[in-house]
Design an enzyme around this catalytic site. Structure first.
Site, PDB file in Angstrom:
ATOM      1  N   ASP A  98       0.854  -1.183   0.000  1.00  0.00           N
ATOM      2  CA  ASP A  98       0.000   0.000   0.000  1.00  0.00           C
ATOM      3  C   ASP A  98       0.893   1.237   0.000  1.00  0.00           C
ATOM      4  O   ASP A  98       2.094   1.149   0.278  1.00  0.00           O
ATOM      5  CB  ASP A  98      -0.928   0.002   1.215  1.00  0.00           C
ATOM      6  CG  ASP A  98      -2.199   0.814   0.995  1.00  0.00           C
ATOM      7  OD1 ASP A  98      -2.360   1.427  -0.092  1.00  0.00           O
ATOM      8  OD2 ASP A  98      -3.052   0.842   1.899  1.00  0.00           O
ATOM      9  N   ASP A  99       0.297   2.378  -0.330  1.00  0.00           N
ATOM     10  CA  ASP A  99       1.064   3.620  -0.325  1.00  0.00           C
ATOM     11  C   ASP A  99       1.312   4.110   1.092  1.00  0.00           C
ATOM     12  O   ASP A  99       2.378   4.619   1.408  1.00  0.00           O
ATOM     13  CB  ASP A  99       0.373   4.706  -1.167  1.00  0.00           C
ATOM     14  CG  ASP A  99      -1.060   5.007  -0.733  1.00  0.00           C
ATOM     15  OD1 ASP A  99      -1.622   4.273   0.113  1.00  0.00           O
ATOM     16  OD2 ASP A  99      -1.649   5.977  -1.253  1.00  0.00           O
ATOM     17  N   ASP A 102      -2.245   4.626   7.597  1.00  0.00           N
ATOM     18  CA  ASP A 102      -2.585   5.849   8.314  1.00  0.00           C
ATOM     19  C   ASP A 102      -3.120   5.510   9.705  1.00  0.00           C
ATOM     20  O   ASP A 102      -2.369   5.431  10.662  1.00  0.00           O
ATOM     21  CB  ASP A 102      -3.598   6.634   7.481  1.00  0.00           C
ATOM     22  CG  ASP A 102      -3.901   8.018   8.018  1.00  0.00           C
ATOM     23  OD1 ASP A 102      -3.795   8.235   9.239  1.00  0.00           O
ATOM     24  OD2 ASP A 102      -4.271   8.901   7.231  1.00  0.00           O
TER      25      ASP A 102
END
Length: 165
Positions: A98-99, A102
């Site tokens: 994933d980027d 969070d």
């Protein structure tokens, strides 16, 4: 849209360098990956770079919507599951990409699907960091990362304006 106080704009060049740095860290791990699962949509770009660098050919996606507006996280919704062929081993030999991790909500959802997989993200925030095995850069929880696919010279509304996350 104005940038928040703690904005972290990332250029295409910077993202490419960071994704390659992620690939280097994963290569140093020595693991042979039988498949990659990228979390769409944010994981698509780093997955393309990492899969090239590590020569991973079997690429699957899982689509979980958590941002229903650009900047508002809502309830998790699985839009596309992982194929049974990939999921049957519990994720053994599978690399999840994933980027960003969070809040960790999306990561936790995918971890539940593939508990034995190795989770890698380019960027991590403190709340999501415990759920990721490998990452490149940690940013504070109150920092908003502006990815290059979301930006032009100023913030760019998606072409399909009426759509939601």
């Amino acid at each position: 849209m104005s940038l928040p106080e703690k904005a972290f704009p990332v250029s295409w060049d910077q993202f490419h360098r960071d994704a390659r740095a992620l690939a280097w860290r994963l290569a140093d791990n020595g693991q042979e990956w039988r498949a990659m699962v990228c979390i769409t949509r944010g994981g698509l770009v780093p997955a393309a770079i990492v899969s090239r660098e590590l020569n991973i050919r079997m690429i699957e996606t899982v689509c979980i919507a958590s941002y229903h507006d650009y900047d508002t996280q809502g309830q998790m919704k699985v839009l596309k599951s992982i194929s049974p062929e990939i999921a049957k081993s519990g994720g053994e030999g599978v690399l999840i990409v994933d980027d960003l991790t969070d809040t960790g909500k999306t990561a936790a959802e995918v971890r539940a699907m593939l508990p034995k997989a190795h989770f890698a993200a380019v960027y991590a925030k403190p709340k999501g960091r415990p759920l990721v095995d490998t990452f490149v850069t940690e940013v504070s929880q109150d920092t908003w990362i502006y990815f290059p696919w979301d930006l032009g010279f100023t913030y760019q509304e998606p072409i399909a304006k009426g759509t939601r996350g």
